[in-house]
Design an enzyme around this catalytic site. Structure first.
Site, PDB file in Angstrom:
ATOM      1  CE  LYS A  21      -6.105  89.601  95.915  1.00 40.98           C
ATOM      2  NZ  LYS A  21      -5.694  89.604  97.301  1.00 40.98           N
ATOM      3  CG  ASN A  22      -4.010  93.324  97.498  1.00 43.74           C
ATOM      4  OD1 ASN A  22      -4.825  92.412  97.624  1.00 43.74           O
ATOM      5  ND2 ASN A  22      -2.732  93.115  97.235  1.00 43.74           N
ATOM      6  CB  CYS A 113      -2.154  82.697  98.688  1.00 39.03           C
ATOM      7  SG  CYS A 113      -3.280  83.106  97.354  1.00 39.03           S
ATOM      8  NE  ARG A 118       0.025  85.813 103.455  1.00 38.36           N
ATOM      9  CZ  ARG A 118      -0.803  86.161 102.467  1.00 38.36           C
ATOM     10  NH1 ARG A 118      -1.426  85.248 101.790  1.00 38.36           N
ATOM     11  NH2 ARG A 118      -0.998  87.430 102.179  1.00 38.36           N
ATOM     12  CG  ASP A 302       0.899  90.264  95.571  1.00 42.09           C
ATOM     13  OD1 ASP A 302       1.389  89.365  96.277  1.00 42.09           O
ATOM     14  OD2 ASP A 302      -0.044  90.993  95.959  1.00 42.09           O
ATOM     15  NE  ARG A 393      -8.208  83.700  97.265  1.00 37.99           N
ATOM     16  CZ  ARG A 393      -7.231  83.689  98.148  1.00 37.99           C
ATOM     17  NH1 ARG A 393      -6.439  82.656  98.222  1.00 37.99           N
ATOM     18  NH2 ARG A 393      -7.056  84.687  98.964  1.00 37.99           N
TER      19      ARG A 393
HETATM   20  C1  UD1 Z   1      -0.795  92.174 101.429  1.00 35.53           C
HETATM   21  C2  UD1 Z   1      -1.482  91.848 100.133  1.00 35.53           C
HETATM   22  C3  UD1 Z   1      -0.752  90.707  99.427  1.00 35.53           C
HETATM   23  C4  UD1 Z   1       0.731  91.038  99.254  1.00 35.53           C
HETATM   24  C5  UD1 Z   1       1.346  91.470 100.577  1.00 35.53           C
HETATM   25  C6  UD1 Z   1       2.771  91.979 100.438  1.00 35.53           C
HETATM   26  C7  UD1 Z   1      -3.781  92.417 100.631  1.00 35.53           C
HETATM   27  C8  UD1 Z   1      -5.178  91.957 100.834  1.00 35.53           C
HETATM   28  N1  UD1 Z   1      -2.848  91.463 100.406  1.00 35.53           N
HETATM   29  O1  UD1 Z   1      -0.876  90.997 102.227  1.00 35.53           O
HETATM   30  O2  UD1 Z   1      -1.365  90.527  98.138  1.00 35.53           O
HETATM   31  O3  UD1 Z   1       1.421  89.901  98.785  1.00 35.53           O
HETATM   32  O4  UD1 Z   1       0.565  92.532 101.167  1.00 35.53           O
HETATM   33  O5  UD1 Z   1       2.820  93.024  99.545  1.00 35.53           O
HETATM   34  O6  UD1 Z   1      -3.502  93.603 100.635  1.00 35.53           O
HETATM   35  N2  UD1 Z   1       3.997  89.308 108.610  1.00 35.53           N
HETATM   36  C9  UD1 Z   1       4.331  88.854 109.879  1.00 35.53           C
HETATM   37  N3  UD1 Z   1       3.508  89.219 110.907  1.00 35.53           N
HETATM   38  C10 UD1 Z   1       2.411  90.000 110.734  1.00 35.53           C
HETATM   39  C11 UD1 Z   1       2.102  90.467 109.448  1.00 35.53           C
HETATM   40  C12 UD1 Z   1       2.919  90.101 108.392  1.00 35.53           C
HETATM   41  O7  UD1 Z   1       5.297  88.137 110.076  1.00 35.53           O
HETATM   42  O8  UD1 Z   1       1.702  90.293 111.720  1.00 35.53           O
HETATM   43  C13 UD1 Z   1       4.860  88.891 107.470  1.00 35.53           C
HETATM   44  C14 UD1 Z   1       4.077  87.957 106.521  1.00 35.53           C
HETATM   45  O9  UD1 Z   1       4.155  86.632 106.965  1.00 35.53           O
HETATM   46  C15 UD1 Z   1       4.804  88.197 105.216  1.00 35.53           C
HETATM   47  C16 UD1 Z   1       5.220  89.665 105.294  1.00 35.53           C
HETATM   48  O10 UD1 Z   1       5.158  90.018 106.669  1.00 35.53           O
HETATM   49  O11 UD1 Z   1       5.951  87.402 105.145  1.00 35.53           O
HETATM   50  C17 UD1 Z   1       4.334  90.598 104.489  1.00 35.53           C
HETATM   51  O12 UD1 Z   1       3.022  90.521 104.963  1.00 35.53           O
HETATM   52  P1  UD1 Z   1       2.007  91.734 104.839  1.00 35.53           P
HETATM   53  O13 UD1 Z   1       2.686  92.940 104.309  1.00 35.53           O
HETATM   54  O14 UD1 Z   1       1.274  91.833 106.132  1.00 35.53           O
HETATM   55  O15 UD1 Z   1       1.030  91.192 103.733  1.00 35.53           O
HETATM   56  P2  UD1 Z   1      -0.542  91.068 103.784  1.00 35.53           P
HETATM   57  O16 UD1 Z   1      -1.126  92.320 104.343  1.00 35.53           O
HETATM   58  O17 UD1 Z   1      -0.942  89.771 104.352  1.00 35.53           O
END
Ligand code: UD1
Length: 419
Positions: A21-22, A113, A118, A302, A393
């Site tokens: 998915k990711n 989720c 986030r 995850d 999902r």
């Molecule tokens: C991706 C994965 C998700 C996984 C996560 C961490 C996909 C589609 N989803 O989510 O399944 O749980 O990586 O391995 O690939 N953050 C900020 N500011 C930002 C971006 C992130 O504060 O601009 C924080 C988020 O709130 C979170 C942490 O960084 O606490 C990790 O987020 P991130 O690595 O960006 O995860 P996703 O890309 O959303």
């Protein structure tokens, strides 16, 4: 939707995981960058993918999705997508690429989720450096691309998976501009996205390390790509089998992308063997453990809810620390309804060995729902899971797969049609 799970099951047999998915979500988002026909195989048929496909179609990309294969052709792009995108966080990945291609992008604010704050500040900071200004207005987010005149260096304050992918995709068509992104995330899905973009003629180096360089090109060419197997789906089944004492063969995944998980599990006594494209999990006597989640190659957040379930089944006191998300222990309340002995202290939980019994449960996010589903399958007596549809999902063909590995369940009530 309410599902009734019979319980007292051993998770065993053979199962094949789908494409990640990711990886599929960013690869699909990057289709707004194409200029020629693209074929992508092993796209999982799950609800989040349907949402992303609806978004890119709405932006003007012609997409045919059948039997896990996407055929995409470029068409007249528009940067505004109003109807879709609020239910998945990965929708944000379209913002920069659409702004670069159309000058102006406008999307629904990204959802996903509810596992804590986030924020998207790392994305926005990076986009600014790439000549894109972002405005947040009510439930919409707007990006305006002017131009970028000189080479760019972006330092991420945290190795965000999404921001690394987003900024990489946004830089690809900045013709003549050299972009360097530092403190990047290194997840295998980012490597897969980089391979896909490079197969179309992008010039990206360093994917899989903490420093990625992109030399912008004028256009992307036709290509064929196949998505890697889903690490998290695989991990869910491995942990399910271990917590029930079953023997399970998992096809469609390479241990190259599972090392960080299988090594951690082997340390606590799990017997797992790997061949080229499969893993076999054997009944194992597990020891209690201390585990902390973190960006790849650390243990994936995850799989943290699933590890909480596993901790209930080992003989002793375990500790799990969550470092990626601030609110990822909602599964604890559900497991407690089943008799689990778990205490939460800020971002750390302590889990005592517990015999789980059936209960009335509620699914709140994707991995939590998977966890309580496997908890219910192996618990003593039947359980009911409300909001079961969340599972669609991220888990493909789940009805058949669950039955194939010995989980007996029925759907009691359907509130609305899903996927
Ligand atoms: C991706 C994965 C998700 C996984 C996560 C961490 C996909 C589609 N989803 O989510 O399944 O749980 O990586 O391995 O690939 N953050 C900020 N500011 C930002 C971006 C992130 O504060 O601009 C924080 C988020 O709130 C979170 C942490 O960084 O606490 C990790 O987020 P991130 O690595 O960006 O995860 P996703 O890309 O959303």
């Amino acid at each position: 939707m309410i599902a009734r799970i019979r319980g007292n099951s051993k998770i065993e047999g053979e199962i094949t995981v789908g494409g990640a998915k990711n990886s599929a979500l960013p690869v699909l988002a990057s289709l707004v960058l194409i200029s020629e026909e693209i074929k992508i195989e092993k796209i999982p048929d799950i609800a989040d993918v349907s949402e992303m496909i609806s978004m890119i179609r709405s932006a003007g990309v012609a997409v045919n999705f059948e039997k896990n294969t996407v055929l995409a052709r470029p068409s007249n792009l528009k940067g505004e997508i109003r109807e879709f995108g609020s239910s998945i966080r990965a929708s944000i990945l379209l913002l920069g690429p659409l702004a670069v291609r159309t000058g102006h992008a406008e999307l629904r604010y990204p959802g996903g989720c509810s596992i804590g704050k986030r924020s998207i500040d790392i994305h926005i900071e990076g986009l600014k450096k790439l000549g894109i200004s972002v405005n947040e207005k009510n439930d919409m987010i707007e990006a305006i691309f002017d131009k970028v005149l000189k080479d760019v260096r972006i330092d991420l304050r945290f190795p965000s998976v999404g921001a690394t992918e987003h900024l990489m995709m946004t830089s690809v068509l900045l013709n003549g501009i050299h972009t360097e992104i530092r403190n990047c995330a290194k997840e295998p899905e980012i490597v897969d996205l980089g391979k896909f973009l490079n197969s179309m003629g992008a010039k990206i180096s360093g994917v899989g390390t903490d420093r990625i360089s992109i030399d912008g090109v004028k256009k992307l060419n036709a290509s064929v790509h196949s998505i890697i197997g889903d690490r998290i789906e695989t991990g869910t089944y491995i942990i399910g089998a271990l917590s029930s004492g079953g023997m399970l063969k998992i096809n469609g995944i390479s241990n190259n992308v599972m090392h960080n998980v299988t090594n951690e599990l082997k340390k606590i006594g799990a017997k797992i063997t790997a061949s080229e494209n499969a893993l076999i999990v054997y009944p194992s006597n597990l020891r209690p453990f201390k585990l902390s989640t973190g960006p790849y190659p650390q243990f994936p957040t995850d799989l943290q809810p699933q590890m909480t379930l596993l901790a209930c089944h080992v003989n002793g006191h375990s500790e799990i620390t969550e470092t990626v998300f601030e609110n990822r222990f909602r599964h604890v309340d559900e497991l407690k309804k089943m008799g689990a002995d778990i205490s939460v202290d800020k971002n750390k939980i302590e889990v005592m060995p517990s015999k789980l019994h059936g209960a009335k449960l509620v699914g709140n996010d994707l991995r939590e729902t998977a966890t309580i589903l496997f908890a219910a399958a192996t618990a003593d007596g039947p359980s009911e899971i409300e909001k079961f549809e969340i599972i669609f999902r991220g888990y493909e063909n789940i009805y058949k797969k669950l039955k194939d590995i010995g989980i007996d369940f029925e759907i009691l009530k359907i509130d609305r049609e899903v996927s």
